[in-house]
Structures are given as C-alpha cells and as structure tokens.
Design a protein around this motif. Sequence first.
Motif, PDB file in Angstrom:
ATOM      1  N   LEU A  78       0.835  -1.204   0.000  1.00 40.37           N
ATOM      2  CA  LEU A  78       0.000   0.000   0.000  1.00 40.37           C
ATOM      3  C   LEU A  78       0.869   1.253   0.000  1.00 40.37           C
ATOM      4  CD1 LEU A  78      -2.846  -1.019   2.451  1.00 40.37           C
ATOM      5  CD2 LEU A  78      -3.157  -0.217   0.140  1.00 40.37           C
ATOM      6  N   THR A  79       1.966   1.221   0.756  1.00 42.63           N
ATOM      7  CA  THR A  79       2.855   2.381   0.790  1.00 42.63           C
ATOM      8  C   THR A  79       3.473   2.635  -0.579  1.00 42.63           C
ATOM      9  OG1 THR A  79       3.395   1.647   3.008  1.00 42.63           O
ATOM     10  CG2 THR A  79       4.675   3.445   2.137  1.00 42.63           C
ATOM     11  N   LEU A  80       3.924   1.558  -1.216  1.00 41.11           N
ATOM     12  CA  LEU A  80       4.483   1.701  -2.560  1.00 41.11           C
ATOM     13  C   LEU A  80       3.442   2.272  -3.507  1.00 41.11           C
ATOM     14  CD1 LEU A  80       6.519  -1.557  -3.283  1.00 41.11           C
ATOM     15  CD2 LEU A  80       7.376   0.697  -2.766  1.00 41.11           C
ATOM     16  N   ALA A  81       2.238   1.755  -3.410  1.00 41.00           N
ATOM     17  CA  ALA A  81       1.174   2.195  -4.294  1.00 41.00           C
ATOM     18  C   ALA A  81       0.909   3.682  -4.111  1.00 41.00           C
ATOM     19  CB  ALA A  81      -0.090   1.391  -4.024  1.00 41.00           C
ATOM     20  N   LEU A  82       0.845   4.116  -2.848  1.00 39.30           N
ATOM     21  CA  LEU A  82       0.546   5.527  -2.589  1.00 39.30           C
ATOM     22  C   LEU A  82       1.692   6.424  -3.071  1.00 39.30           C
ATOM     23  CD1 LEU A  82      -1.165   5.313   0.871  1.00 39.30           C
ATOM     24  CD2 LEU A  82      -2.186   6.022  -1.264  1.00 39.30           C
ATOM     25  N   ALA A  83       2.924   5.950  -2.900  1.00 39.51           N
ATOM     26  CA  ALA A  83       4.064   6.746  -3.367  1.00 39.51           C
ATOM     27  C   ALA A  83       3.999   6.905  -4.879  1.00 39.51           C
ATOM     28  CB  ALA A  83       5.371   6.084  -2.951  1.00 39.51           C
ATOM     29  N   HIS A  84       3.627   5.836  -5.547  1.00 46.07           N
ATOM     30  CA  HIS A  84       3.511   5.901  -7.006  1.00 46.07           C
ATOM     31  C   HIS A  84       2.416   6.878  -7.411  1.00 46.07           C
ATOM     32  CE1 HIS A  84       3.892   4.273 -11.104  1.00 46.07           C
ATOM     33  NE2 HIS A  84       2.584   4.484 -11.167  1.00 46.07           N
ATOM     34  N   ILE A  85       1.290   6.810  -6.718  1.00 49.39           N
ATOM     35  CA  ILE A  85       0.171   7.713  -7.032  1.00 49.39           C
ATOM     36  C   ILE A  85       0.596   9.158  -6.813  1.00 49.39           C
ATOM     37  CG2 ILE A  85      -2.095   8.460  -6.220  1.00 49.39           C
ATOM     38  CD1 ILE A  85      -2.776   5.556  -5.801  1.00 49.39           C
ATOM     39  N   ASN A  86       1.310   9.385  -5.719  1.00 46.69           N
ATOM     40  CA  ASN A  86       1.780  10.734  -5.414  1.00 46.69           C
ATOM     41  C   ASN A  86       2.631  11.273  -6.550  1.00 46.69           C
ATOM     42  OD1 ASN A  86       2.510  13.023  -3.795  1.00 46.69           O
ATOM     43  ND2 ASN A  86       4.459  12.006  -3.438  1.00 46.69           N
ATOM     44  N   LYS A  87       3.556  10.426  -7.004  1.00 52.38           N
ATOM     45  CA  LYS A  87       4.461  10.840  -8.077  1.00 52.38           C
ATOM     46  C   LYS A  87       3.687  11.064  -9.374  1.00 52.38           C
ATOM     47  CE  LYS A  87       8.900  11.259  -8.988  1.00 52.38           C
ATOM     48  NZ  LYS A  87       9.911  11.875  -8.163  1.00 52.38           N
ATOM     49  N   ALA A  88       2.766  10.161  -9.672  1.00 46.81           N
ATOM     50  CA  ALA A  88       2.013  10.284 -10.919  1.00 46.81           C
ATOM     51  C   ALA A  88       1.151  11.539 -10.896  1.00 46.81           C
ATOM     52  CB  ALA A  88       1.155   9.047 -11.128  1.00 46.81           C
ATOM     53  N   THR A  89       0.568  11.835  -9.734  1.00 45.77           N
ATOM     54  CA  THR A  89      -0.266  13.026  -9.623  1.00 45.77           C
ATOM     55  C   THR A  89       0.572  14.278  -9.832  1.00 45.77           C
ATOM     56  OG1 THR A  89      -1.481  11.797  -7.975  1.00 45.77           O
ATOM     57  CG2 THR A  89      -2.019  14.106  -8.197  1.00 45.77           C
ATOM     58  N   LEU A  90       1.766  14.274  -9.237  1.00 46.36           N
ATOM     59  CA  LEU A  90       2.669  15.413  -9.409  1.00 46.36           C
ATOM     60  C   LEU A  90       3.021  15.604 -10.872  1.00 46.36           C
ATOM     61  CD1 LEU A  90       5.323  15.198  -6.561  1.00 46.36           C
ATOM     62  CD2 LEU A  90       3.639  16.974  -6.950  1.00 46.36           C
ATOM     63  N   ALA A  91       3.384  14.496 -11.517  1.00 45.58           N
ATOM     64  CA  ALA A  91       3.787  14.574 -12.913  1.00 45.58           C
ATOM     65  C   ALA A  91       2.630  15.063 -13.766  1.00 45.58           C
ATOM     66  CB  ALA A  91       4.251  13.206 -13.393  1.00 45.58           C
ATOM     67  N   PHE A  92       1.433  14.586 -13.433  1.00 47.13           N
ATOM     68  CA  PHE A  92       0.264  14.951 -14.227  1.00 47.13           C
ATOM     69  C   PHE A  92      -0.074  16.427 -14.074  1.00 47.13           C
ATOM     70  CE2 PHE A  92      -4.310  15.323 -14.896  1.00 47.13           C
ATOM     71  CZ  PHE A  92      -4.427  14.732 -16.137  1.00 47.13           C
ATOM     72  N   SER A  93      -0.021  16.910 -12.833  1.00 44.73           N
ATOM     73  CA  SER A  93      -0.388  18.307 -12.628  1.00 44.73           C
ATOM     74  C   SER A  93       0.662  19.223 -13.227  1.00 44.73           C
ATOM     75  CB  SER A  93      -0.571  18.602 -11.144  1.00 44.73           C
ATOM     76  OG  SER A  93       0.631  18.375 -10.474  1.00 44.73           O
ATOM     77  N   GLN A  94       1.899  18.748 -13.267  1.00 43.13           N
ATOM     78  CA  GLN A  94       2.943  19.552 -13.896  1.00 43.13           C
ATOM     79  C   GLN A  94       2.696  19.646 -15.402  1.00 43.13           C
ATOM     80  OE1 GLN A  94       6.897  18.154 -12.875  1.00 43.13           O
ATOM     81  NE2 GLN A  94       6.791  19.599 -11.191  1.00 43.13           N
ATOM     82  N   GLN A  95       2.220  18.544 -15.949  1.00 48.69           N
ATOM     83  CA  GLN A  95       1.943  18.473 -17.372  1.00 48.69           C
ATOM     84  C   GLN A  95       0.816  19.440 -17.728  1.00 48.69           C
ATOM     85  OE1 GLN A  95       1.034  14.452 -18.268  1.00 48.69           O
ATOM     86  NE2 GLN A  95       0.554  14.879 -20.392  1.00 48.69           N
ATOM     87  N   ILE A  96      -0.145  19.565 -16.827  1.00 50.98           N
ATOM     88  CA  ILE A  96      -1.306  20.407 -17.124  1.00 50.98           C
ATOM     89  C   ILE A  96      -1.062  21.862 -16.749  1.00 50.98           C
ATOM     90  CG2 ILE A  96      -3.623  20.900 -16.300  1.00 50.98           C
ATOM     91  CD1 ILE A  96      -4.477  18.360 -16.965  1.00 50.98           C
ATOM     92  N   GLY A  97      -0.884  22.086 -15.455  1.00 50.86           N
ATOM     93  CA  GLY A  97      -0.758  23.474 -15.016  1.00 50.86           C
ATOM     94  C   GLY A  97       0.686  23.868 -14.827  1.00 50.86           C
ATOM     95  N   GLY A  98       1.416  22.984 -14.195  1.00 53.34           N
ATOM     96  CA  GLY A  98       2.826  23.232 -13.994  1.00 53.34           C
ATOM     97  C   GLY A  98       3.145  24.174 -12.858  1.00 53.34           C
ATOM     98  N   THR A  99       2.155  24.541 -12.069  1.00 52.39           N
ATOM     99  CA  THR A  99       2.449  25.506 -11.012  1.00 52.39           C
ATOM    100  C   THR A  99       2.363  24.909  -9.621  1.00 52.39           C
ATOM    101  OG1 THR A  99       0.167  26.163 -11.236  1.00 52.39           O
ATOM    102  CG2 THR A  99       1.815  27.594 -12.243  1.00 52.39           C
ATOM    103  N   GLU A 100       1.829  23.726  -9.518  1.00 45.87           N
ATOM    104  CA  GLU A 100       1.600  23.199  -8.177  1.00 45.87           C
ATOM    105  C   GLU A 100       2.863  22.565  -7.605  1.00 45.87           C
ATOM    106  OE1 GLU A 100      -2.818  21.738  -7.352  1.00 45.87           O
ATOM    107  OE2 GLU A 100      -1.795  20.724  -8.974  1.00 45.87           O
ATOM    108  N   THR A 101       3.033  22.711  -6.331  1.00 44.29           N
ATOM    109  CA  THR A 101       4.097  21.999  -5.643  1.00 44.29           C
ATOM    110  C   THR A 101       3.453  20.916  -4.792  1.00 44.29           C
ATOM    111  OG1 THR A 101       3.990  23.444  -3.758  1.00 44.29           O
ATOM    112  CG2 THR A 101       5.508  24.066  -5.507  1.00 44.29           C
ATOM    113  N   THR A 102       4.289  20.147  -4.111  1.00 43.60           N
ATOM    114  CA  THR A 102       3.750  19.032  -3.339  1.00 43.60           C
ATOM    115  C   THR A 102       2.735  19.495  -2.314  1.00 43.60           C
ATOM    116  OG1 THR A 102       5.980  18.224  -3.489  1.00 43.60           O
ATOM    117  CG2 THR A 102       4.471  16.959  -2.154  1.00 43.60           C
ATOM    118  N   ALA A 103       3.071  20.549  -1.613  1.00 41.76           N
ATOM    119  CA  ALA A 103       2.184  20.984  -0.536  1.00 41.76           C
ATOM    120  C   ALA A 103       0.860  21.474  -1.092  1.00 41.76           C
ATOM    121  CB  ALA A 103       2.854  22.093   0.252  1.00 41.76           C
TER     122      ALA A 103
END
Lengths: 354, 471
Positions: free
Chosen positions: A144-169
């Motif tokens: 579950l931890t691995l899965a969540l880490a992957h989701i976190n990374k994918a979400t970051l990559a995706f939002s960067q692709q779209i807006g590009g302004t969001e940071t982790t926080a």
Amino acid sequence: MDRVDGTEHYKGDVSQGPIPALLLIILDTNPHAWALLNRDLPLSEAIANLLVFINAHLAFHNANQVAVVASHCHRAVWLYPRPGSSSEGVDMAGGETPAINDANKYRPFAQIEDQLLTSLRDLIQTTTPDDVASTNTTQMAGALTLALAHINKATLAFSQQIGGTETTADHLGSSDDTSGLQSRILVLSVSGDLAHQYIPIMNTTFAAQRMRVPIDILKLAGDTVFLQQASDTTRGIYLQLRSPQGFLQYLMMAFLPDQTSRKLLVAPTQEVVDFRAACFCHRKVVDVGFVCSICLSIFCSVPEGAVCLTCSTHLSLGEYGSKPAVVPRKKKKRRKLNGGDDTPSRPGTPVPNK
Amino acid sequence: MSSSDEDYVADDSDDAGSHQVSSRHGTRSQGPVKGPAGTSTRGGDPNAGTRKRAAWEDIQRSWDTVVESADGSITAAVEKERNEKKRGRLLRDTTPLQRGIIRHLILVIDLSFAMQEKDLRPTRYLLTLRFAVEFVTEFFEQNPISQLGIIGMRDGIALRISDISGNPTEHIEHLRALREQEPKGNPSLQNALEMSRAALYHAPSHGTREVLIIYGALLSSDPGDIHDTIANLITERIRVSIIGLAAQVAICSELCKRTNSGDDGNYNVILDDVHFRELLLAKTTPPITQTKQQSQSSLLMMGFPSRVLDAGPIMSLCACHSKLTRGGYLCSRCDAKVCSLPAECPACGLTLILSTHLARSYHHLFPLKNWIEIPWPLASQSKSCFSCQTPFPKPPRTSSHLQVPDGKGKGREGVGTSSESGRYGCEVCGRHFCIDCDLFAHEVVHNCPGCQGDSRGNVQVRDRDVEMGGS
C-alpha cells in the motif's frame, strides 16, 4: 517553470474531455492462500482474468494508466512497471519475446501482459521454500505504501503536465478539485490476518483518505478487519467474492467505474463494518479494550502490574474494577461469594478452591 | 525563510510600556519570543556591547545565493534551492517524545476593539474567525479523542462561546454565529483565564489542560492581580500558549513562560496571515509532556463498536438524541445505539470510539526517522527510487561535480539540505528514495516503503519496536 519550449499546444488537449484515471492494483500473492484457493480459482486463471480487466481499464481512455504491485509473503514487489525497465526500455522492445510483436494484439496490452507475467515468474522463482515456510501473511502495508508513493508521483507529474504551477504541498491542500489525475487502488486480497501490520496499514489508510484515493477491496478468501476499515474510511468498495467462477464479472461490474462515474451509480456497500481493534499484547481483535493514556496502546486485559507494555509507564486503573468497600465480617463466607467475579488481572488474590 | 532571525531579542525590555503605543512592524520576530528575562541567553556574556542583530539586518535574498554553472545556466542552482526548501519543511526532531494525546483545550479569542484593525485582510476579526474554524476542524482531525471549548474576550469580560465538548460541528456553528457581531471593548486576560480555569477544572488527570489565546490587543484590563491567576494556573497544571497579532507584550510572555515550566516557545507573534495560520495549525499537534507530574497516566476502558447500516425500511431510535435513524453504532457492552462517534454510551457510560480514531494519533507517537542524504560515492548502488521507480541521475564520471560538498557539511544542523546525488536513504533498510517520496513518506504516509516492503532482513522488527526500544 521548466517548460521553455513551445509545447503549449498540448495543454488544451489533455485538460479537456474526461479525466484520465490511474488504477493501482495490489495483488496479494501469498502462496499459502493461493494454495488453498487452487481448486476454485487457480492463480493463473485469476491473472488471465485480471489482464482482461486491466485491458478494459486502459481501453476506457487514451491516457489511462495502470500499475501493479505484488504483496508477497516477505516483500512487496513492483510487477508493472518492472523495476529498472524504464531505463532499459530499448532492450525490452528488442524482440526477445514474440508476444509483443504479435500483430493481432494491441501493443500496450501485449506489453503489460508480457511485463506482468515476466515479473511474476521472477517473483515466484526467487521465492525460496524457507520464505514460504516462515510466514503465512503478506506485506500488505508495504504494498500500500508503494502504491501511494507511485500515485503521489504520478499526480505530481500529471499536474505539472497540465498546469505546472503546483508543488507538493499545494497539491495536498487542494486535492479536492477534480482536475487532477483520478487515482484509485484495488486490492485483490487472499490473506486473512494482518494484525501485526496494524499501524502501518492505518497510516496508509489515512494518507489515502487525505489524498482522496479510494481503496477498493476484492476479497477472494479470508477476512481482514483492517482492509474493511480502510475501504470504509476512504469510501472505497469492499466485496467478498462469493463464487470464484465469476471473478472477472465481479471485477468488471463493481470495480471498473472510476470516481466520476461512481457518483452516478449505486455502488455495493458493506452492511456491517467491523471497527474493532487489535490489542497490542496478543494481537487479538477486541470489542472492549483498555487504552493507555500515554501511548494509546490497546490491551485486551489489564496488563500485569498495570504497567503499559509499550511505553512501560505505570498506569493507574481509575474506576475500573473498583468495588464498593465492604465492612469485613465473616471472612470465609464473604470471600466465597465475591471470589467469582474478581478481575482476572489480579492473579495474586487467593481464592479458596473447593 | 532563513532561521537566522529567530534569536532576535527585544532590546527595550526595560520600557515594556512602549510596546503598547502602536504595532510597529519592526518589533515583530518570527521565532519564539524572549521575555524580559530573555536576555539570559547572553547573560554570561561579558561584552554586552555585541548586540544581537535584528531580523531585518540579516535578510537573505534568493538571488544572492544563486551560482551559475559552467554553461551559464542557473537551472541546477534553482533546482537545488527548490529541493532544499522542500526538505527544510520536513526535517524535524524525530525522537519519540511523550505527548499529551488526550487533550483538553480552551481556545480564547480576542473580541476587543483591537480586532477591528485592518492590517490583516479583510480584518483581524474576520480572518481570526476563519482560521479558528479551520483550527477546530484540524484539531479534531488530529486529536479525535480530545475536547475543546471556546471563550471570547469582549467588553472587559470573558464570554462563553462554545462549551467544552468533542463535537466539531457545534463549535463551528458557534464561531460562524460570531461573524454577525462586532468586536468591541477591552479584553481581559485575567477574566478569560479564570473562566478557562473553571472550565478545565473537571478535566480528568490523564489528559492535558491547555489554553490557547489569540490576542490582538496590547493591553488587558483586569479586575485583580493577574499574577495570582498565573500561580493558580500553575498549581492546576494548565498550560497557556498565546499567538499575538500585534507585538510582544510582557505579561503574555511571562504567562506562557511560567505556565510551561520555563519553556518560552509558546508565545509567538505573527508576521503575516500565512505565518498566523502556520502558528495556529501547529498547535493542533499534541504538546510534548514536560514533567512527570503533568501527566498522570491511567488505563482507560474503551469500547470499539461495530457500525450497523440498516439498509431496509427499518428505523430505530438512537440512545443519544432519541431520534429515528437508520444506521448507527451499537455499544459493545450494552448494545445501545448511538449515531456518531466518539461518544460516551448514554446507557452504560462506556467511552465508545473507533479504532481509527486512536490510530490517527499513532504517527505523532512513532515518527518516521529522517532520511539521510546520499553522497556520490555511495550512490552507485541504486539506479532508481525504490518506491516510485523514478530513475536517479547517473553518478558523474569525472570529479568536476565535487564543488557541492562544502555547502553540505554545515547543513546537517537545521535547515534541510538537498542531496547532491538526488538520493535519500533510510538508515534502517538502506534503500534509496527520491525527494518527492522522501517528502511524501514523512509528511503524508508516515511509513517507510522500504522497511514495510521487505521484512526478510528484519523479521518481526517493526518500526514501533525500534522506536520504543530506543527510548
């Protein structure tokens, strides 16, 4: 930010239309449990059905993603994407496996099938008999931890692709908007007892709740209280597989819709959710327990000498077990009457055995 | 921000009255405020002439630190700084300290004339109410088995806004209702403290007793001697923390210091609205238990009921409100139905909670250890992040990259440093992770993917055992 090239024109493409979904499948590959299940639903058949389900998910949307983690008896392993495969992607396509070049198969489907099966074979081959013999549980918390880490990374990559302004926080704070990647976790669970992973599993549950990632559980065998709680907390679906022959149908009917479509559907719900906790002393699931006020450890009975087993604090018992003071009269008769309902925690109390 | 300004000491401690003249921005400091006795930090210093530098004298400009790389681009430097900032947020003390998990807190809000100031947008008053609502939500999220009450200070008296209870919706309703009213009159610190003292009188001994004051004014009109009140607070082991909206006030500083057994980290003055929110939400973390006598530990009997979801047309009365409801929770001792948790069973008095409520606090008690930066020589053993499979940068062939380490050695102390190789390693399992996973593991999930993902090396040695064994 980093985008200085002229790739602006992709932006409109991705942000309109349905939102892509990331499906993370956690496959419980506990050998003990699959051995028990072998008559009704062999692992090979389950994998074949699962691949059909994965293909269906990918077919829904061009940008849909999938990832598979195995929760094995001693470790959690990535099945797809394969560890290290991203760097040596060229050599994957090098044609060592004929399946990939099959003209009758949609290439992404073939790729996933190939990688998943290869890594699963690797996993089974590297499992020694000692590994299997030494435990009968599974590393669900790690998976579950691995899965969540992957989701976190994918979400970051995706939002960067779209807006590009969001940071982790920011993305944690504002994850309630619907523009981000829709991720969900599906756990195919076959193992029963997970009590020794109580805290890590709870940590992942709250993290998933915070990230608004539903955890769906399809229980093939056994019964796990904590996974039930996890799916209830994160508003996922919990289903017990009643007839193993209909495995694929369960997957397709209940788990294929993503969060957006689920709002319009009547999802299967749990009638009774078991919220009992596991005690820290015997790993028993308890109904009424004793909680240390310092470290919140749960005990099924008052620990010996009223000293907390986790933080070794001396605990006062409060009102529990206190009885109205009785004026001592005829000692022998009194004792016999009261002896029966004394607390089990005080083994020193002499009870006449007659 | 840099941490260089946290040692600012107000030099004019002898004329505390001057603080009340106006809210000069220059008098604000970011870190914990030193009291009049705060000069003790340099007490033994013979040359008192070396005055501490004020916050504004030490401003670090982000453009001063940027170094151009060989090809003239600043991408690497910007990236490094961004990573450092990310990590600076998460590097904190991870010793498993004993914390007061079961809390009893009174939130005191200033409703006096001083709250009409518009230095915070839209006004101090409205912003404070907004943040207070946020605080209540977050407080119960983090401390599900705790109790909260709200008191206001207006017209020289203390005003009961919301009774002490464990239900966030009631508190929020009462706070929303306040929005219609106007702040006016003088605040009275003593009255508010006395009322809090009375409200906390019945708090059981195993929980904490805390008062959190949001204080906008620079004065307090008290009916008696506030020092007597402070002495009473100490004997009843009530801890006070204050967030000042204007400037440091001597009595606030003394109050916080004395009720927290000499620790002066609980009086803070805000810099701006972002800082205000940070300070307020930081108080949702359970406080560290300082002395043995502050906490009398005890064993509490609690029930973990199961939920019943009546799907059919059947409804039944709940025992707590006597209302017809469909679902609910059955008390594990007497089977009475209550509609929401945590609650006390109305029939048998057993405390009913969900085990998930307890589990929410565990990461405060068993924090995940900080991961270390991996230097280049050790970096070759990993190609990609263990948890998310992101490939790491390859180790450099030449040693031209070795300009970085000089900045690294000093960084281990406080502010986070970024790893030169982009790898961060867990000391227990030895796995390497990327910065995003580092952040994620420490701030959100509180698990180490490596330790949880492989139990072959350390069979049956779980995080908590390691942590508890150390204490």
